[in-house]
Design a protein around this motif. Sequence first.
Motif, PDB file in Angstrom:
ATOM      1  N   THR A 233      13.542 130.905-116.094  1.00 18.62           N
ATOM      2  CA  THR A 233      14.740 130.876-116.926  1.00 18.62           C
ATOM      3  C   THR A 233      15.997 130.669-116.102  1.00 18.62           C
ATOM      4  OG1 THR A 233      13.710 132.309-118.567  1.00 18.62           O
ATOM      5  CG2 THR A 233      16.093 132.256-118.562  1.00 18.62           C
ATOM      6  N   SER A 234      15.953 131.020-114.824  1.00 18.18           N
ATOM      7  CA  SER A 234      17.149 130.896-113.987  1.00 18.18           C
ATOM      8  C   SER A 234      17.564 129.447-113.778  1.00 18.18           C
ATOM      9  CB  SER A 234      16.924 131.567-112.630  1.00 18.18           C
ATOM     10  OG  SER A 234      15.970 130.864-111.871  1.00 18.18           O
ATOM     11  N   SER A 235      16.716 128.504-114.223  1.00 16.66           N
ATOM     12  CA  SER A 235      17.096 127.090-114.120  1.00 16.66           C
ATOM     13  C   SER A 235      18.087 126.704-115.215  1.00 16.66           C
ATOM     14  CB  SER A 235      15.851 126.200-114.213  1.00 16.66           C
ATOM     15  OG  SER A 235      15.218 126.352-115.466  1.00 16.66           O
ATOM     16  N   THR A 236      18.397 127.635-116.111  1.00 18.51           N
ATOM     17  CA  THR A 236      19.383 127.398-117.161  1.00 18.51           C
ATOM     18  C   THR A 236      20.490 128.431-117.050  1.00 18.51           C
ATOM     19  OG1 THR A 236      17.649 126.589-118.648  1.00 18.51           O
ATOM     20  CG2 THR A 236      19.769 127.177-119.640  1.00 18.51           C
ATOM     21  N   VAL A 237      21.664 127.995-116.635  1.00 16.75           N
ATOM     22  CA  VAL A 237      22.824 128.879-116.538  1.00 16.75           C
ATOM     23  C   VAL A 237      23.926 128.280-117.389  1.00 16.75           C
ATOM     24  CG1 VAL A 237      24.512 129.963-115.016  1.00 16.75           C
ATOM     25  CG2 VAL A 237      22.177 129.573-114.206  1.00 16.75           C
ATOM     26  N   ASN A 238      24.203 128.922-118.513  1.00  9.87           N
ATOM     27  CA  ASN A 238      25.171 128.391-119.467  1.00  9.87           C
ATOM     28  C   ASN A 238      26.521 129.088-119.338  1.00  9.87           C
ATOM     29  OD1 ASN A 238      23.247 126.623-120.740  1.00  9.87           O
ATOM     30  ND2 ASN A 238      22.404 128.408-121.796  1.00  9.87           N
ATOM     31  N   TYR A 239      27.558 128.374-119.737  1.00  6.41           N
ATOM     32  CA  TYR A 239      28.892 128.978-119.763  1.00  6.41           C
ATOM     33  C   TYR A 239      29.041 129.693-121.098  1.00  6.41           C
ATOM     34  CZ  TYR A 239      33.861 129.638-118.957  1.00  6.41           C
ATOM     35  OH  TYR A 239      35.088 130.210-118.743  1.00  6.41           O
ATOM     36  N   ASP A 240      28.620 130.949-121.127  1.00  9.40           N
ATOM     37  CA  ASP A 240      28.673 131.714-122.367  1.00  9.40           C
ATOM     38  C   ASP A 240      29.862 132.661-122.355  1.00  9.40           C
ATOM     39  OD1 ASP A 240      27.924 133.657-120.546  1.00  9.40           O
ATOM     40  OD2 ASP A 240      25.869 133.834-121.287  1.00  9.40           O
ATOM     41  N   SER A 241      29.984 133.471-123.414  1.00 12.60           N
ATOM     42  CA  SER A 241      31.136 134.373-123.539  1.00 12.60           C
ATOM     43  C   SER A 241      31.171 135.411-122.426  1.00 12.60           C
ATOM     44  CB  SER A 241      31.105 135.068-124.905  1.00 12.60           C
ATOM     45  OG  SER A 241      29.898 135.801-125.074  1.00 12.60           O
ATOM     46  N   CYS A 242      29.990 135.833-121.961  1.00 11.21           N
ATOM     47  CA  CYS A 242      29.928 136.820-120.873  1.00 11.21           C
ATOM     48  C   CYS A 242      30.517 136.249-119.592  1.00 11.21           C
ATOM     49  CB  CYS A 242      28.481 137.252-120.659  1.00 11.21           C
ATOM     50  SG  CYS A 242      28.240 138.335-119.240  1.00 11.21           S
ATOM     51  N   LEU A 243      30.099 135.039-119.219  1.00 11.22           N
ATOM     52  CA  LEU A 243      30.618 134.393-118.012  1.00 11.22           C
ATOM     53  C   LEU A 243      32.102 134.088-118.162  1.00 11.22           C
ATOM     54  CD1 LEU A 243      30.259 133.133-115.246  1.00 11.22           C
ATOM     55  CD2 LEU A 243      29.358 131.072-116.351  1.00 11.22           C
ATOM     56  N   ALA A 244      32.497 133.621-119.348  1.00 12.06           N
ATOM     57  CA  ALA A 244      33.907 133.293-119.585  1.00 12.06           C
ATOM     58  C   ALA A 244      34.797 134.511-119.393  1.00 12.06           C
ATOM     59  CB  ALA A 244      34.073 132.725-120.993  1.00 12.06           C
ATOM     60  N   SER A 245      34.363 135.653-119.921  1.00 13.31           N
ATOM     61  CA  SER A 245      35.148 136.877-119.772  1.00 13.31           C
ATOM     62  C   SER A 245      35.214 137.319-118.318  1.00 13.31           C
ATOM     63  CB  SER A 245      34.519 137.981-120.631  1.00 13.31           C
ATOM     64  OG  SER A 245      35.164 139.213-120.421  1.00 13.31           O
ATOM     65  N   ALA A 246      34.103 137.178-117.609  1.00  9.24           N
ATOM     66  CA  ALA A 246      34.054 137.634-116.214  1.00  9.24           C
ATOM     67  C   ALA A 246      34.973 136.810-115.323  1.00  9.24           C
ATOM     68  CB  ALA A 246      32.621 137.584-115.699  1.00  9.24           C
ATOM     69  N   VAL A 247      34.916 135.483-115.433  1.00  9.94           N
ATOM     70  CA  VAL A 247      35.698 134.638-114.522  1.00  9.94           C
ATOM     71  C   VAL A 247      37.188 134.724-114.815  1.00  9.94           C
ATOM     72  CG1 VAL A 247      33.780 133.051-114.147  1.00  9.94           C
ATOM     73  CG2 VAL A 247      35.451 132.541-115.931  1.00  9.94           C
ATOM     74  N   CYS A 248      37.542 135.134-116.033  1.00  8.31           N
ATOM     75  CA  CYS A 248      38.962 135.280-116.368  1.00  8.31           C
ATOM     76  C   CYS A 248      39.509 136.647-115.979  1.00  8.31           C
ATOM     77  CB  CYS A 248      39.168 135.043-117.863  1.00  8.31           C
ATOM     78  SG  CYS A 248      38.986 133.317-118.363  1.00  8.31           S
ATOM     79  N   ASN A 249      38.631 137.513-115.480  1.00  5.79           N
ATOM     80  CA  ASN A 249      39.060 138.866-115.130  1.00  5.79           C
ATOM     81  C   ASN A 249      38.536 139.269-113.761  1.00  5.79           C
ATOM     82  OD1 ASN A 249      40.403 140.052-117.702  1.00  5.79           O
ATOM     83  ND2 ASN A 249      38.549 139.053-118.462  1.00  5.79           N
ATOM     84  N   THR A 250      38.723 138.387-112.789  1.00  3.17           N
ATOM     85  CA  THR A 250      38.293 138.688-111.424  1.00  3.17           C
ATOM     86  C   THR A 250      39.302 138.152-110.424  1.00  3.17           C
ATOM     87  OG1 THR A 250      36.460 138.517-109.842  1.00  3.17           O
ATOM     88  CG2 THR A 250      36.938 136.560-111.147  1.00  3.17           C
ATOM     89  N   LYS A 251      39.327 138.754-109.247  1.00  2.83           N
ATOM     90  CA  LYS A 251      40.187 138.261-108.175  1.00  2.83           C
ATOM     91  C   LYS A 251      39.541 137.101-107.440  1.00  2.83           C
ATOM     92  CE  LYS A 251      42.284 142.817-107.350  1.00  2.83           C
ATOM     93  NZ  LYS A 251      42.433 143.929-106.368  1.00  2.83           N
ATOM     94  N   ILE A 252      38.213 137.171-107.269  1.00  3.55           N
ATOM     95  CA  ILE A 252      37.483 136.118-106.563  1.00  3.55           C
ATOM     96  C   ILE A 252      36.222 135.776-107.345  1.00  3.55           C
ATOM     97  CG2 ILE A 252      36.327 135.423-104.427  1.00  3.55           C
ATOM     98  CD1 ILE A 252      38.012 137.403-102.894  1.00  3.55           C
ATOM     99  N   LEU A 253      35.979 134.491-107.549  1.00  2.00           N
ATOM    100  CA  LEU A 253      34.720 133.987-108.102  1.00  2.00           C
ATOM    101  C   LEU A 253      33.950 133.348-106.958  1.00  2.00           C
ATOM    102  CD1 LEU A 253      32.774 133.082-110.423  1.00  2.00           C
ATOM    103  CD2 LEU A 253      34.146 130.983-110.555  1.00  2.00           C
ATOM    104  N   VAL A 254      32.695 133.783-106.761  1.00  2.00           N
ATOM    105  CA  VAL A 254      31.844 133.213-105.716  1.00  2.00           C
ATOM    106  C   VAL A 254      30.712 132.433-106.382  1.00  2.00           C
ATOM    107  CG1 VAL A 254      30.440 133.660-103.679  1.00  2.00           C
ATOM    108  CG2 VAL A 254      32.342 135.194-104.228  1.00  2.00           C
TER     109      VAL A 254
END
Length: 451
Positions: A233-254
Amino acid sequence: MSLSSSFVAPAPQIIGSRSSPPVYCPGFPLQLPRVSLFLYPSSLGPPHLHHKATKIVASMTTRGANGSAADDDEEEYVYIEDEELDADPFLPERWDVVGLGQAMVDFSGMVDDEFLEKLDLEKGTRKLVNHEERGRVLRAMDGCSYKAAAGGSLSNSLVALARLGSTSIGGSPLSVAMTGSVGSDPLGGFYRAKLRRANLHFLSPPIKDGTTGTVIVLTSSDAHRTMLAYQGTSSTVNYDSCLASAVCNTKILVVEGYLFELPDTIKTITKACEEARRCGALVAVTASDVSCIERHYDDFWEIVGNYADIVFANSDEARAFCHFSSKESPISATRYLSHFVPFASVTDGPRGSYIGVKGEAVYIPPSPCVPVDTCGAGDAYASGILFGILRGVSDLKGIGTLAARVASTVVGQQGTRLRVQDAVELAESFTFHLDSSTIRSDIGSDHISSF
């Protein structure tokens, strides 16, 4: 640690000469007994067999030479039933670091050259395999001693960072999270539970009926590692609401470089980087692997050239980024990269490392150690760099020296994870030697550009 006193564990079932431990339901407290987990290889064939058929062989916690329990690293495993873990109610409003990467369970074991030849595997390489090939290799390992761990290059870095920043030394404790893709199978529950125990929050919910990716790491007597990755399943990484919220509320995205291997994931990476930059976060990219860069060169540069503030690479990966030959020096590659990326971190094994800024490179001497296992050295180095940046340090030599010390600590032990006590001692030593004039309270692109 123990389960609720009202819980009575059922007797283990016998599977041939093997036994399986009780399956612990997540409804009980997460202070589970510390056990080592080994997965019976014949059960890991086609994905539909993963759901309830996983057979487990468990032993008690690994003990040190003095009989004390080992530190909480990949030597110890807890198995969680393949139901969703309870959501963590104590998540921060804003993260210090959010990682976007591959969530993979590692199976690692020692093999000889004859084993590799029998399976027609080229020593020292990394390749993608399907579930039939993975099952064939694991069946061949039946009877061998091997271990399972919540692995991955990015998770190694993030666990080390979380441990370095676990106390208020040099500032408030750091909040660190990871996003990715795991299935709702037992391996997915295992992966998420292990990261939570390491104070690394895995934010992405499991994919229903999905299968969690694995990496088989075969180490030969000459220390060469042959890796076989099954993406699941790790071959599918979607831009979902969880990821959207995380990247908008972090100092650094790796962003982990291995993600570039996955189909259509470049769209998710691009969107995540765009949103992170729009919200004022720094973007870091790990190179991950030379062959990965060579196969996806244009995609890498699309992200690195347009969004990256920080790039982590070893000397071979840096040369691949630059289209340099093997004759070119690491310092040349570092200088070249730093014309396109504000902060270039390039490691060169026992010869040291370089930090490139604005076309110049600062040499960082290696930290002395007696090498035991070089696996995970680069991951550990990256955690030291991130820790220094998050603590607002503007002295490149100081940041690099800490990163080198973190790497040498991991190289001097068995296993890829920085141990808790070592992390605390490193953080204390680092903060003690810093002059207050080298510390800034603001973290952002202005901080990076100030180097």
